[in-house]
Design a protein around this motif. Structure first.
Motif: not given
Length: 417
Positions: A112-122, A392-396
């Motif tokens: 999610l970080d490296r491929t998705g570019g989704i930051d730690a806060d999100t 926006r990723l809202a839940s996982l």
């Protein structure tokens, strides 16, 4: 290339990577090592040296073992065997179950970080926590006894067994510890099936276990999820873990934001199979639900129509998802407007939805997406692409539907901003 095949290297094993392999280095070259655990020192035998930048290797001896190493749950897949004789399908069976889940969480978060570019806060907001926890399902504490479906391949002598890892070499076995007791009892492991490509053993939740030998004619079986029953072909797709269908039903129901849900909108269930997740929405939101289940397999679509018949607003369509979405995009303005308040559930195959589907969904602008993913990198790619297109990723949440393997399932909600 090829001169180093069979060469044995002593390496320090680093982090886990996607695919259930660990990363080591030898003389500056990356070595992807099977059957090792991060932190171990092992002797690994080179199995593939075709690439200049990296080689692949199999652990043949453990010099310094991880505290998380255990005796393999399946002797046929143990490191004590020659790599060519190890059964595939239980590549994490030598790792304590809790640590398996930690490694799977690492892979998903890194993707999610490296491929998705989704930051730690999100990600923390979506998780409601600083770290991802892989949720276990009910079952044996060592992660065995869960498979309700097993394919046994047939070798030239007619013997049955799984393939060796990354191979089409059949490994005859005398047990199937990942399978449910019903599947284990029904599996004809000592028999010969010369001339057949494979034998499938399955134990549906309704009725007795059965064999499907080669390409024999299909028949209908019934699977029960809670109080609901689903008809499907015995050769068709159904979740393999005995508790997976009920777990995903509840997870999808929870992932939908009711404040964003309009039961009368043009809701979609993409890659819908026989209607499991469309029914999950129907059971949560009532008989007035309007939803279209889209599936490329015509046989599955026929069963979906039957399984969803109690919802007057439900229909099942046989189509490739990309083609169906293109058709919607070409529709009238009022038709497109109905999609902007819609909820879309998608459960794509391991390759993920892909850019064409992501682009089409983003152009239709549904209010929310619920993405059921069985591959962390493919999911991260699609989640990143949706983020770039305004979602926006809202839940996982993530679930260990495949204990003693590297596979992991995720259920995510993404909302339009």
């Amino acid at each position: 290339m090829g001169d180093d095949i069979g060469r044995e290297l002593e390496v320090e094993v680093g982090k886990i990577a996607h695919g259930g392999i660990s990363v080591a280095r030898h003389e500056g070259r990356v070595i992807f090592v099977n059957d090792a655990i991060p932190g171990e020192r092992v002797v690994a035998r080179v199995s593939d040296d075709r690439k200049k930048r990296f080689w692949r290797a199999d652990t043949v001896r453990v010099i310094e073992a991880s505290e998380h190493r255990r005796e393999h749950v399946w002797g046929a897949a143990s490191v004590d065997r020659d790599p060519a004789e190890r059964a595939g399908g239980a590549e994490f069976g030598h790792i304590e179950l809790a640590h398996q889940r930690e490694l799977k969480a690492q892979v998903l978060m890194e993707a999610l970080d490296r491929t998705g570019g989704i930051d730690a806060d999100t990600l923390a907001d979506a998780l409601g926590a600083d770290r991802l926890t892989i949720e276990g399902l009910p079952g044996e504490p060592d992660g065995t006894g869960w498979r309700t479906r097993v394919r046994l391949n047939v070798d030239e002598q007619g013997r049955l067994g799984p393939y060796a890892a990354r191979s089409h070499r059949v490994i005859p076995v005398n047990d199937l510890p990942l399978a449910t007791p019903e599947v284990q009892a029904a599996a004809p492991l000592g028999e010969r099936f010369a001339g057949e490509p494979h034998v499938d053993v399955l134990a549906p939740s309704v009725g007795s276990a059965r064999l499907i030998i080669g390409k024999q004619a299909r028949s209908t079986i019934t699977e029960r999820v809670g109080e609901r029953e689903f008809a499907l072909a015995d050769s068709g797709f159904w979740q393999v873990h005995r508790h997976a269908a009920s777990t995903l039903t509840a997870a999808v129901q929870q992932a939908v934001d009711p404040a964003q849900f309009d039961p009368a909108s043009a809701n979609l269930d993409l890659y819908g199979g026989v209607g499991l997740l469309a029914a999950a929405l129907g059971d949560r939101f009532g008989t007035g639900l309007r939803i279209t289940s889209v599936e490329s397999d015509a046989i599955a679509t026929d069963y979906a129509a039957e399984n969803l018949a109690e919802w007057v607003g439900a229909r099942a369509v046989t189509s490739r998802v990309e083609a169906f979405l293109r058709q919607l995009a070409a529709g009238s303005a009022p038709e497109r407007a109905r999609l902007e308040s819609a909820t879309v559930v998608l459960d794509p195959p391991r390759a993920g939805a892909g850019l064409d589907v992501v682009d089409a969904l983003a152009s239709l602008r549904p209010a929310q997406l619920v993405y059921v993913a069985c591959d962390p990198v493919a999911f991260a790619r699609d989640a990143g692409a949706l983020r770039e297109r305004g979602y926006r990723l809202a839940s996982l949440r993530s679930f260990d539907l495949f204990p003693n393997t590297h596979h992991v399932e995720a259920v995510a909600s993404l909302v339009r901003e």
